[in-house]
Design a protein around this motif. Structure first.
Motif, short mmCIF file in Angstrom:
data_model
loop_
_atom_site.label_atom_id
_atom_site.label_comp_id
_atom_site.label_asym_id
_atom_site.label_seq_id
_atom_site.Cartn_x
_atom_site.Cartn_y
_atom_site.Cartn_z
N THR A 45 0.78 -1.30 0.06
CA THR A 45 0.16 -0.02 0.28
C THR A 45 0.92 1.37 -0.05
O THR A 45 0.60 2.26 -0.69
CB THR A 45 -1.10 0.17 1.20
OG1 THR A 45 -1.94 -1.10 1.20
CG2 THR A 45 -1.83 1.31 1.27
N THR A 46 1.98 1.16 0.71
CA THR A 46 2.84 2.37 0.90
C THR A 46 3.56 2.48 -0.53
O THR A 46 3.52 3.70 -1.12
CB THR A 46 4.11 2.27 1.86
OG1 THR A 46 3.28 1.95 3.06
CG2 THR A 46 4.84 3.22 1.77
N LEU A 47 3.85 1.37 -1.25
CA LEU A 47 4.40 1.38 -2.56
C LEU A 47 3.43 2.30 -3.75
O LEU A 47 3.77 3.14 -4.39
CB LEU A 47 4.70 0.07 -2.99
CG LEU A 47 5.19 -0.11 -4.48
CD1 LEU A 47 6.50 0.77 -4.58
CD2 LEU A 47 5.66 -1.51 -4.52
N ILE A 48 2.19 1.69 -3.58
CA ILE A 48 1.21 2.47 -4.58
C ILE A 48 1.05 3.65 -4.10
O ILE A 48 0.80 4.66 -5.28
CB ILE A 48 0.13 1.55 -4.76
CG1 ILE A 48 -0.93 1.29 -3.50
CG2 ILE A 48 0.28 0.33 -5.42
CD1 ILE A 48 -2.25 0.83 -3.89
N ASN A 49 0.88 4.22 -2.84
CA ASN A 49 0.72 5.63 -2.51
C ASN A 49 1.96 6.37 -3.15
O ASN A 49 1.37 7.43 -3.59
CB ASN A 49 0.73 5.75 -0.94
CG ASN A 49 -0.68 5.18 -0.40
OD1 ASN A 49 -1.63 4.95 -1.12
ND2 ASN A 49 -0.55 5.05 0.95
N ILE A 50 3.09 5.82 -3.14
CA ILE A 50 4.26 6.53 -3.93
C ILE A 50 3.97 6.66 -5.33
O ILE A 50 4.19 7.64 -5.84
CB ILE A 50 5.52 6.01 -3.33
CG1 ILE A 50 6.02 6.12 -1.87
CG2 ILE A 50 6.66 6.63 -4.24
CD1 ILE A 50 7.05 5.50 -1.26
N ILE A 51 3.72 5.68 -5.82
CA ILE A 51 3.69 5.62 -7.34
C ILE A 51 2.28 6.57 -7.67
O ILE A 51 2.52 6.91 -8.76
CB ILE A 51 3.18 4.06 -7.88
CG1 ILE A 51 4.55 3.18 -7.58
CG2 ILE A 51 2.71 3.94 -9.51
CD1 ILE A 51 4.19 1.56 -7.91
N GLY A 52 1.45 6.43 -6.76
CA GLY A 52 0.28 7.23 -7.32
C GLY A 52 0.15 8.93 -7.02
O GLY A 52 -0.74 9.49 -6.82
N PHE A 53 1.51 9.19 -6.41
CA PHE A 53 1.60 10.58 -5.99
C PHE A 53 0.93 11.00 -4.88
O PHE A 53 0.69 12.17 -4.44
CB PHE A 53 1.25 11.61 -7.15
CG PHE A 53 2.01 11.40 -8.44
CD1 PHE A 53 3.25 11.02 -8.78
CD2 PHE A 53 0.98 11.21 -9.42
CE1 PHE A 53 3.72 10.87 -9.83
CE2 PHE A 53 1.46 10.82 -10.76
CZ PHE A 53 2.87 10.59 -11.07
N LEU A 54 0.36 10.06 -4.04
CA LEU A 54 -0.08 10.49 -2.75
C LEU A 54 0.80 10.71 -1.72
O LEU A 54 0.46 11.21 -0.39
CB LEU A 54 -0.92 9.28 -2.05
CG LEU A 54 -2.49 8.93 -3.13
CD1 LEU A 54 -3.03 7.66 -3.19
CD2 LEU A 54 -3.25 9.98 -2.80
#
Length: 229
Positions: A45-54
């Motif tokens: 979840t942390t990984l996709i938050n970074i990928i998605g500019f969150l």
């Protein structure tokens, strides 16, 4: 399109730093369909938050189309999310007191579009995910599968560079899950880049590439063979 180089992320609890991502190196090309798997607490979840500019507070480099994401301020990150990313969530995240048209309108209105100018586009988006004559209905009047289709239409509204789908079949029965995965595969065939998080290996096998995350590290990154799928 997406290039993470030696990305690390820790969270502070008091004076102690707890690492969540450890030396992540990941490259995703335009047009890929990637599944990210891992148990709860693995860091996906942390990984996709970074990928998605969150989340732009990390160590290392994230280049999106050769732009340095770590240098984005909050306003730039928000603008990038609206223009370049579509999000699909497990619980659909529709606004219950808005009708379907108004739900799909949300990202378009953030982009400065007027309701009257995008009416036809929203109808076309809903048709593209298999929904007809639902614009005036409220989310509660639709099935779970229909609500997820609305969420996908909303995610596509600004013609994003990529979709992030976080457990998109997690709240659906097996039949409806299969329908939603067929829709994702159709979108991928049309050129949409998809990054999907899932606990379900059967769902992950519908992608073209499976990345497994454990304890904040990528432990495998393999192409998926569809010979038997």
């Amino acid at each position: 399109m997406i290039d993470l180089r030696h990305v690390n992320k820790s969270y502070l609890q008091g004076d102690t730093a707890f690492p969540v991502l450890k030396d992540i190196n990941l490259h995703i090309d335009e047009g890929e369909f990637v599944a990210i798997m891992g148990p709860s607490g693995s860091g996906k979840t942390t990984l996709i938050n970074i990928i998605g500019f969150l989340d732009t507070a990390f160590e290392g480099d994230y280049l999106f189309q050769n732009e340095n994401v770590a240098a984005f301020n909050r306003a730039t990150a928000s603008k990038m999310r609206n223009q370049h990313v579509g999000f699909v969530f497990q619980n659909f995240s529709l606004i219950n007191n808005l009708n379907i048209f108004e739900n799909v309108l949300i990202p378009l209105s953030y982009g400065g579009n007027r309701r009257s100018d995008v009416k036809e586009k929203i109808t076309e988006l809903l048709h593209s995910v298999g929904l007809v004559d639902v614009e005036t209905k409220l989310p509660r009047n639709l099935s779970g599968g229909q609500q997820q289709r609305v969420a996908i239409a909303r995610a596509l509204a600004n013609s994003p560079q990529f979709l992030i789908a976080d457990e998109p079949t997690g709240a659906l029965d097996s039949h409806t899950s299969a329908e939603i995965m067929r829709l994702f595969k159709t979108l991928h065939q049309q050129g949409v880049t998809i990054i999907m998080v899932t606990h379900d290996e059967h769902v992950a096998l519908q992608s073209d590439r499976m990345i497994k995350v454990l304890d904040g590290q990528i432990i495998s990154d393999t192409e998926v063979s569809h010979a038997n799928n």
